[in-house]
Write a protein that holds these residues in place. Structure first.
Motif, short mmCIF file in Angstrom:
data_model
loop_
_atom_site.label_atom_id
_atom_site.label_comp_id
_atom_site.label_asym_id
_atom_site.label_seq_id
_atom_site.Cartn_x
_atom_site.Cartn_y
_atom_site.Cartn_z
N LYS A 94 1.50 -1.47 -12.55
CA LYS A 94 0.26 -1.26 -11.81
C LYS A 94 -0.91 -1.42 -12.77
CE LYS A 94 -2.19 2.41 -9.25
NZ LYS A 94 -2.11 3.83 -8.84
N GLN A 127 -5.49 -2.26 -13.07
CA GLN A 127 -6.80 -2.23 -12.41
C GLN A 127 -7.71 -3.28 -13.02
OE1 GLN A 127 -9.08 1.39 -12.95
NE2 GLN A 127 -10.04 1.19 -10.93
N LYS A 160 -10.43 -2.40 -8.18
CA LYS A 160 -9.23 -2.43 -7.34
C LYS A 160 -7.96 -2.44 -8.19
CE LYS A 160 -11.39 -4.79 -3.40
NZ LYS A 160 -11.36 -5.99 -2.53
N PHE A 161 -6.89 -1.91 -7.59
CA PHE A 161 -5.59 -1.88 -8.26
C PHE A 161 -4.70 -2.99 -7.72
CE2 PHE A 161 -7.10 2.44 -8.93
CZ PHE A 161 -6.73 2.66 -10.25
N PHE A 172 -2.29 -3.79 -4.54
CA PHE A 172 -1.60 -2.51 -4.54
C PHE A 172 -1.89 -1.77 -3.25
CE2 PHE A 172 -1.75 2.10 -5.42
CZ PHE A 172 -0.41 2.29 -5.79
N ASP A 220 -1.71 1.84 -1.57
CA ASP A 220 -1.55 3.25 -1.90
C ASP A 220 -0.73 3.94 -0.83
OD1 ASP A 220 -1.78 5.47 -3.41
OD2 ASP A 220 -3.89 5.85 -2.99
N LYS A 261 4.77 8.66 -2.32
CA LYS A 261 6.12 8.36 -2.76
C LYS A 261 7.08 9.38 -2.17
CE LYS A 261 8.92 7.63 -6.92
NZ LYS A 261 10.06 8.41 -6.46
#
Length: 288
Positions: A41, A43, A49-50, A105, A107, A110
């Motif tokens: 991951k 940025q 933004k990721f 990515f 979000d 998990k």
């Protein structure tokens, strides 16, 4: 050849600059629960933004392109919650000759997966099963070849875990004992075959009576959304395919030769639900 996080950072920075995608922020984060890939991951400073960098450990470019085309189809035509890759750069190579792809990515929460609670949260499980049911209910001849595409060779996975993991067996004796226990007790119908042609023929015969464009099932919600009950052949192979799909991922992790902590965490997460299914002999029967 494995690349350090520092080298991956350098190469990713060059790729982002080459395609005018922005400047990489100060660090990248490895996500340890990727599926047959390494996942990082990162940025971009300019937009905040990721994104996800996916490094495919051992796959052909044509297989990756099939996956990317399929994801694009699901997003644009079926409107499922997936995101197409960033193109350009599309598929690119690192200096270690591993193929890579960049994705936006997404979000989310998990699922909890610990020795005390190894099951996905119920809401997430039902949501995934509904999306799969929607996917596998597609009855479009133009998409059948994509839906039927599978790169996991379950016979070869078993063969390699038994015959090609000597170093892992020596370095991680307890983990390997847990893996072999499930292999020996629960996959006896899969022969130990080295010849690739014989492996392929066995798989074809094993699956010849299964419905086409259907895959592993998420049972009740899956059948409801798919609008078709599981066939007897699907029920009969469901437990076996649960094990072999997980073993395919374990074999990938073994080949990574990553640090001991990551290997232990990733394999333990995969073994816990497998052991529960193998020890609870009525698990799938009760679901049925």
């Amino acid at each position: 050849m494995a690349l350090s996080k520092e080298l991956i950072f350098e190469e990713l920075s060059l790729i982002l600059m080459k395609y005018s995608l922005g400047k990489l922020s100060s660090s990248i984060e490895q996500i340890t629960d990727g599926w047959t890939n390494l996942t990082y991951k990162f940025q971009i400073e300019s937009n905040g933004k990721f994104y996800i960098l996916r490094i495919y450990h051992s796959d052909r470019e044509e297989n990756i392109q099939v996956e990317l085309n399929f994801i694009s189809y699901l997003y644009n035509q079926i409107h499922l919650p997936v995101v197409p890759s960033i193109d350009p750069p599309g598929i690119f190579l690192l200096t270690n000759q591993y193929y890579c792809v960049i994705f936006p990515f997404i979000d989310g929460i998990k699922y909890i997966n610990t020795p005390q609670n190894y099951l996905r949260q119920l809401g997430q499980t039902l949501e995934i099963s509904r999306f799969l049911g929607q996917l596998h209910s597609i009855n479009n001849e133009n998409t059948l070849s994509i839906c039927n595409y599978r790169v996991i060779n379950i016979v070869d996975t078993k063969y390699q875990l038994i015959n090609s993991c000597d170093k892992f067996q020596k370095d991680y004796k307890d983990l390997y004992k847990r893996i072999r226990k499930i292999i020996d007790e629960c996959t006896s119908m899969i022969p130990v075959i080295e010849n690739e042609f014989e492996q392929i023929m066995f798989e074809r015969n094993l699956e010849k009576n299964l419905p086409k464009d259907y895959a592993k099932q998420f049972l009740i919600e899956y059948q409801h959304t798919r609008k078709m009950s599981l066939t007897n052949d699907e029920w009969n192979l469901l437990e076996l395919y649960c094990y072999m799909t997980i073993f395919h991922q374990i074999l990938f992790i073994i080949h990574l030769q990553d640090n001991e902590k990551i290997i232990n965490e990733m394999i333990n997460e995969l073994l816990l639900p497998s052991e529960e299914i193998s020890q609870n002999k009525t698990f799938l029967r009760d679901l049925r």
